[in-house]
Design a protein around this motif. Structure first.
Motif: not given
Length: 77
Positions: A14, A17-18, A51-52, A54-55, A58
């Protein structure tokens, strides 16, 4: 049965930028299997991109492609 195999894999982990990705490709083959005339050839490919958002969320896209071609023996004439 196969005699030879080649495989390669790369993974990014990761980033800040996620985004993360993994790619893997493989080939297995044999000119002759256990019985004469029973050739074997197989190719495979794996790719995944994440692509993440948020916490807790994804988005992931994954594809797998696998194909093979092999000779077979039979007692049918």
């Amino acid at each position: 049965n196969y005699s030879w195999r080649k495989m390669g894999t790369i993974a990014s982990g990761m980033n800040s930028d996620g985004l993360a990705f993994v790619f893997s490709a493989s080939r297995r083959w044999a000119e002759e299997g256990y019985f004469d005339g029973t050739n074997y050839a197989a190719n495979s490919f794996f790719a995944s991109i994440e692509k993440k958002l948020s916490e807790k969320h994804s988005l992931n896209f994954t594809t797998i492609i696998a194909q093979n071609k092999r000779g077979k023996s039979s007692n049918v004439l």
